[in-house]
Design an enzyme around this catalytic site. Sequence first.
Site, PDB file in Angstrom:
ATOM      1  N   ASN A  42       0.832  -1.205   0.000  1.00  0.00           N
ATOM      2  CA  ASN A  42       0.000   0.000   0.000  1.00  0.00           C
ATOM      3  C   ASN A  42       0.866   1.255   0.000  1.00  0.00           C
ATOM      4  O   ASN A  42       1.947   1.280   0.599  1.00  0.00           O
ATOM      5  CB  ASN A  42      -1.006   0.003   1.162  1.00  0.00           C
ATOM      6  N   GLU A  44       0.420   5.284   0.683  1.00  0.00           N
ATOM      7  CA  GLU A  44      -0.511   6.309   1.189  1.00  0.00           C
ATOM      8  C   GLU A  44      -0.100   7.708   0.729  1.00  0.00           C
ATOM      9  O   GLU A  44       0.948   7.906   0.107  1.00  0.00           O
ATOM     10  CB  GLU A  44      -0.576   6.210   2.718  1.00  0.00           C
ATOM     11  N   CYS A  53      -4.312   0.851  -2.261  1.00  0.00           N
ATOM     12  CA  CYS A  53      -4.170  -0.428  -1.562  1.00  0.00           C
ATOM     13  C   CYS A  53      -3.118  -1.305  -2.235  1.00  0.00           C
ATOM     14  O   CYS A  53      -2.868  -1.197  -3.447  1.00  0.00           O
ATOM     15  CB  CYS A  53      -5.491  -1.191  -1.578  1.00  0.00           C
ATOM     16  N   GLU A  55      -3.263  -4.380  -3.112  1.00  0.00           N
ATOM     17  CA  GLU A  55      -3.782  -5.217  -4.196  1.00  0.00           C
ATOM     18  C   GLU A  55      -3.807  -4.447  -5.510  1.00  0.00           C
ATOM     19  O   GLU A  55      -3.463  -4.967  -6.576  1.00  0.00           O
ATOM     20  CB  GLU A  55      -5.215  -5.679  -3.876  1.00  0.00           C
ATOM     21  N   CYS A  82     -10.227  -5.115   1.146  1.00  0.00           N
ATOM     22  CA  CYS A  82     -11.352  -4.188   1.322  1.00  0.00           C
ATOM     23  C   CYS A  82     -12.366  -4.396   0.196  1.00  0.00           C
ATOM     24  O   CYS A  82     -12.105  -5.104  -0.781  1.00  0.00           O
ATOM     25  CB  CYS A  82     -10.847  -2.744   1.339  1.00  0.00           C
ATOM     26  N   CYS A  85     -11.128  -3.522  -3.280  1.00  0.00           N
ATOM     27  CA  CYS A  85     -10.140  -4.481  -3.792  1.00  0.00           C
ATOM     28  C   CYS A  85     -10.796  -5.802  -4.163  1.00  0.00           C
ATOM     29  O   CYS A  85     -10.320  -6.506  -5.057  1.00  0.00           O
ATOM     30  CB  CYS A  85      -9.006  -4.670  -2.800  1.00  0.00           C
TER      31      CYS A  85
HETATM   32  N1  THU Z   1      -5.263  -1.496   2.693  1.00  0.00           N
HETATM   33  C1  THU Z   1      -4.754  -2.270   1.681  1.00  0.00           C
HETATM   34  O1  THU Z   1      -3.632  -2.033   1.215  1.00  0.00           O
HETATM   35  N2  THU Z   1      -5.525  -3.280   1.216  1.00  0.00           N
HETATM   36  C2  THU Z   1      -6.763  -3.601   1.682  1.00  0.00           C
HETATM   37  O2  THU Z   1      -7.449  -4.418   1.098  1.00  0.00           O
HETATM   38  C3  THU Z   1      -7.215  -2.989   2.932  1.00  0.00           C
HETATM   39  C4  THU Z   1      -6.568  -1.699   3.284  1.00  0.00           C
HETATM   40  C5  THU Z   1      -4.464  -0.359   3.161  1.00  0.00           C
HETATM   41  C6  THU Z   1      -5.026   0.989   2.783  1.00  0.00           C
HETATM   42  C7  THU Z   1      -4.415   1.890   3.816  1.00  0.00           C
HETATM   43  O3  THU Z   1      -3.129   2.301   3.358  1.00  0.00           O
HETATM   44  C8  THU Z   1      -4.233   0.993   5.040  1.00  0.00           C
HETATM   45  O4  THU Z   1      -4.375  -0.338   4.569  1.00  0.00           O
HETATM   46  C9  THU Z   1      -5.238   1.253   6.148  1.00  0.00           C
HETATM   47  O5  THU Z   1      -6.525   1.169   5.679  1.00  0.00           O
END
Ligand code: THU
Length: 124
Positions: A42, A44, A53, A55, A82, A85
């Site tokens: 991920n 940010e 994310c 994925e 999530c 994703c």
């Molecule tokens: N996150 C992912 O990378 N994949 C997911 O399927 C769930 C959430 C990341 C997004 C964000 O950077 C952190 O987790 C907190 O939500």
Amino acid sequence: MTDNELLGAADAIASRAYAPYSRFHVGCVVLTRDGRLIEGVNVENAAYPLGVCAERVTFSRAIVEGYRPGDFVTAAITASPCGGCRQWLAEMQVDRVVFRNGGRIVTMTVAELLPEQFEAHELP
Ligand code: THU
């Protein structure tokens, strides 16, 4: 590669996440039908909704490499994917998805992750 090996690979790269805001590091690896492993974490952003994310990073890299939906056997993720994703996993037609959820390891098909999924051919 076994599911456990794939999850281990996702664990190993999670520390490369750029997640200074949530501090929640996610790793994802995807095994392609021709035996390659593509990695993502991920990423940010100070403008929170612009973060991506693990994925989506992984599948975007795979697309750049020339892979297409249907070319993927297994996606392994260090967290439960999530909702958005799950839609990406469905679009990419991954055979199976293995992920950590709390202390458990869960394996699911896309149909199980996202029942009654939206498909573009339903558009008028
Ligand atoms: N996150 C992912 O990378 N994949 C997911 O399927 C769930 C959430 C990341 C997004 C964000 O950077 C952190 O987790 C907190 O939500």
